[in-house]
Design a protein around this motif. Sequence first.
Motif, PDB file in Angstrom:
ATOM      1  N   VAL A  21       0.835  -1.203   0.000  1.00  0.00           N
ATOM      2  CA  VAL A  21       0.000   0.000   0.000  1.00  0.00           C
ATOM      3  C   VAL A  21       0.865   1.246   0.000  1.00  0.00           C
ATOM      4  O   VAL A  21       0.638   2.181  -0.776  1.00  0.00           O
ATOM      5  CB  VAL A  21      -0.949  -0.005   1.223  1.00  0.00           C
ATOM      6  N   GLN A  22       1.889   1.275   0.840  1.00  0.00           N
ATOM      7  CA  GLN A  22       2.754   2.451   0.914  1.00  0.00           C
ATOM      8  C   GLN A  22       3.503   2.683  -0.396  1.00  0.00           C
ATOM      9  O   GLN A  22       3.590   3.818  -0.880  1.00  0.00           O
ATOM     10  CB  GLN A  22       3.749   2.299   2.063  1.00  0.00           C
ATOM     11  N   HIS A  23       4.040   1.615  -0.953  1.00  0.00           N
ATOM     12  CA  HIS A  23       4.795   1.741  -2.196  1.00  0.00           C
ATOM     13  C   HIS A  23       3.885   2.215  -3.328  1.00  0.00           C
ATOM     14  O   HIS A  23       4.243   3.123  -4.094  1.00  0.00           O
ATOM     15  CB  HIS A  23       5.435   0.401  -2.558  1.00  0.00           C
ATOM     16  N   SER A  24       2.693   1.642  -3.417  1.00  0.00           N
ATOM     17  CA  SER A  24       1.771   2.023  -4.490  1.00  0.00           C
ATOM     18  C   SER A  24       1.303   3.463  -4.340  1.00  0.00           C
ATOM     19  O   SER A  24       1.178   4.200  -5.323  1.00  0.00           O
ATOM     20  CB  SER A  24       0.567   1.071  -4.509  1.00  0.00           C
ATOM     21  N   ARG A  25       1.042   3.889  -3.097  1.00  0.00           N
ATOM     22  CA  ARG A  25       0.622   5.272  -2.893  1.00  0.00           C
ATOM     23  C   ARG A  25       1.743   6.247  -3.235  1.00  0.00           C
ATOM     24  O   ARG A  25       1.499   7.329  -3.788  1.00  0.00           O
ATOM     25  CB  ARG A  25       0.143   5.481  -1.452  1.00  0.00           C
ATOM     26  N   ASN A  26       2.973   5.880  -2.920  1.00  0.00           N
ATOM     27  CA  ASN A  26       4.094   6.742  -3.291  1.00  0.00           C
ATOM     28  C   ASN A  26       4.234   6.846  -4.810  1.00  0.00           C
ATOM     29  O   ASN A  26       4.491   7.931  -5.348  1.00  0.00           O
ATOM     30  CB  ASN A  26       5.392   6.216  -2.676  1.00  0.00           C
ATOM     31  N   LEU A  27       4.071   5.715  -5.497  1.00  0.00           N
ATOM     32  CA  LEU A  27       4.104   5.746  -6.958  1.00  0.00           C
ATOM     33  C   LEU A  27       2.983   6.610  -7.502  1.00  0.00           C
ATOM     34  O   LEU A  27       3.176   7.402  -8.432  1.00  0.00           O
ATOM     35  CB  LEU A  27       3.975   4.323  -7.518  1.00  0.00           C
ATOM     36  N   TYR A  28       1.802   6.476  -6.932  1.00  0.00           N
ATOM     37  CA  TYR A  28       0.645   7.247  -7.382  1.00  0.00           C
ATOM     38  C   TYR A  28       0.902   8.746  -7.217  1.00  0.00           C
ATOM     39  O   TYR A  28       0.688   9.535  -8.146  1.00  0.00           O
ATOM     40  CB  TYR A  28      -0.585   6.824  -6.586  1.00  0.00           C
ATOM     41  N   ARG A  29       1.352   9.142  -6.025  1.00  0.00           N
ATOM     42  CA  ARG A  29       1.597  10.564  -5.782  1.00  0.00           C
ATOM     43  C   ARG A  29       2.678  11.097  -6.715  1.00  0.00           C
ATOM     44  O   ARG A  29       2.557  12.201  -7.265  1.00  0.00           O
ATOM     45  CB  ARG A  29       1.994  10.775  -4.312  1.00  0.00           C
ATOM     46  N   TYR A  30       3.725  10.326  -6.894  1.00  0.00           N
ATOM     47  CA  TYR A  30       4.832  10.749  -7.764  1.00  0.00           C
ATOM     48  C   TYR A  30       4.343  10.944  -9.197  1.00  0.00           C
ATOM     49  O   TYR A  30       4.647  11.946  -9.846  1.00  0.00           O
ATOM     50  CB  TYR A  30       5.928   9.680  -7.702  1.00  0.00           C
ATOM     51  N   HIS A  31       3.539  10.008  -9.683  1.00  0.00           N
ATOM     52  CA  HIS A  31       3.068  10.095 -11.055  1.00  0.00           C
ATOM     53  C   HIS A  31       2.022  11.189 -11.223  1.00  0.00           C
ATOM     54  O   HIS A  31       2.071  11.970 -12.178  1.00  0.00           O
ATOM     55  CB  HIS A  31       2.491   8.745 -11.492  1.00  0.00           C
ATOM     56  N   ARG A  32       1.073  11.295 -10.284  1.00  0.00           N
ATOM     57  CA  ARG A  32       0.000  12.274 -10.415  1.00  0.00           C
ATOM     58  C   ARG A  32       0.501  13.703 -10.269  1.00  0.00           C
ATOM     59  O   ARG A  32      -0.135  14.641 -10.749  1.00  0.00           O
ATOM     60  CB  ARG A  32      -1.092  12.011  -9.374  1.00  0.00           C
ATOM     61  N   SER A  33       1.634  13.905  -9.587  1.00  0.00           N
ATOM     62  CA  SER A  33       2.157  15.263  -9.400  1.00  0.00           C
ATOM     63  C   SER A  33       2.551  15.909 -10.719  1.00  0.00           C
ATOM     64  O   SER A  33       2.750  17.126 -10.782  1.00  0.00           O
ATOM     65  CB  SER A  33       3.362  15.244  -8.457  1.00  0.00           C
ATOM     66  N   ASN A  34       2.645  15.129 -11.783  1.00  0.00           N
ATOM     67  CA  ASN A  34       3.013  15.671 -13.089  1.00  0.00           C
ATOM     68  C   ASN A  34       1.789  16.112 -13.894  1.00  0.00           C
ATOM     69  O   ASN A  34       1.924  16.533 -15.036  1.00  0.00           O
ATOM     70  CB  ASN A  34       3.798  14.625 -13.893  1.00  0.00           C
ATOM     71  N   TYR A  35       0.586  16.018 -13.302  1.00  0.00           N
ATOM     72  CA  TYR A  35      -0.631  16.330 -14.038  1.00  0.00           C
ATOM     73  C   TYR A  35      -1.253  17.624 -13.535  1.00  0.00           C
ATOM     74  O   TYR A  35      -1.358  17.851 -12.321  1.00  0.00           O
ATOM     75  CB  TYR A  35      -1.641  15.184 -13.925  1.00  0.00           C
ATOM     76  N   GLU A  36      -1.648  18.479 -14.472  1.00  0.00           N
ATOM     77  CA  GLU A  36      -2.306  19.734 -14.139  1.00  0.00           C
ATOM     78  C   GLU A  36      -3.744  19.477 -13.680  1.00  0.00           C
ATOM     79  O   GLU A  36      -4.461  18.683 -14.277  1.00  0.00           O
ATOM     80  CB  GLU A  36      -2.352  20.663 -15.353  1.00  0.00           C
ATOM     81  N   GLY A  37      -4.152  20.162 -12.646  1.00  0.00           N
ATOM     82  CA  GLY A  37      -5.563  20.177 -12.300  1.00  0.00           C
ATOM     83  C   GLY A  37      -6.041  18.989 -11.498  1.00  0.00           C
ATOM     84  O   GLY A  37      -7.205  18.969 -11.123  1.00  0.00           O
ATOM     85  N   TRP A  38      -5.172  18.006 -11.244  1.00  0.00           N
ATOM     86  CA  TRP A  38      -5.698  16.827 -10.580  1.00  0.00           C
ATOM     87  C   TRP A  38      -6.113  17.179  -9.150  1.00  0.00           C
ATOM     88  O   TRP A  38      -5.434  17.894  -8.447  1.00  0.00           O
ATOM     89  CB  TRP A  38      -4.708  15.675 -10.623  1.00  0.00           C
ATOM     90  N   GLY A  39      -7.299  16.719  -8.792  1.00  0.00           N
ATOM     91  CA  GLY A  39      -7.822  16.982  -7.468  1.00  0.00           C
ATOM     92  C   GLY A  39      -8.512  18.322  -7.329  1.00  0.00           C
ATOM     93  O   GLY A  39      -9.041  18.645  -6.268  1.00  0.00           O
TER      94      GLY A  39
END
Length: 266
Positions: A236-254
């Motif tokens: 869970v921790q590893h996947s969430r870190n991957l998710y945050r790292y990848h999503r930080s490159n997207y405009e407008g997310w959230g």
Amino acid sequence: MGLSYTVKDNIAYFVIDNGKVNAITPQMHKDFYHALKDFEVRKDARVGILSGAHDRAFSAGDDIANVYTPKRTRQEAMEANLFVHQDEGEVPGRPGWENDIALHRRFKPIIGAVNGWCIGHGMIYLLLHTDIRVAGENAQFGIPELNFGAAGISGTTRMARLLPPTAAAWMALTGDFIDAQEAYRVHLVNKVVPTDRTLAEAEAIAQRIIRHPPTAVRVEMEAMMMGMDLSRFDAVQHSRNLYRYHRSNYEGWGSEPGFFGKPKPA
């Protein structure tokens, strides 16, 4: 003939091509390993397809006509297992590059397209280096080495993690083959299609993967592969870190419910 590797339209084609049953030689192990390494770094190779060269066999396993090991003393045999590439020269021997293939970790998807016999080392290739699998109606799967006193493939491939344990035990301990429909029933393959449609179906699946952002596919592959080996908490921790790292490159997310945004401009 051997292990051919080409890239076309974002698909990397790995083709086992050696005679009537596509037997695998030490040189083919080496070629496959280096093809996998190239696949990792080529931007134009988004997804792979691993297949046999013709309908009779994906691969019937190691080439028994090829000398399994050079004649060695006990000391030389021990050293060959500890230092697998030390004395291969221009012509690889065994043990050798098959070990590197078994240990190789990749985070790009490969689709298996199986017609005919897929047994022995063909099964090792299939289980270790394909993620989605299409079988032709004539496919046959098995690990018959038990019949002549060789064993261990079920461990090398972690077969009981990839299949229901009872199905893995049946294949590992009886040495019997299973056909395409049974392979589908035990989740060894995803689809069974007419034999002449196997490669086309694999290509269609490849296109479904290619339509997604390559970074998203890469992250999902790592999350899936690492998640099988980690504890629940670490996964869970590893996947969430991957998710945050990848999503930080997207405009407008959230910024609004259900909005995932678009990649930031370079």
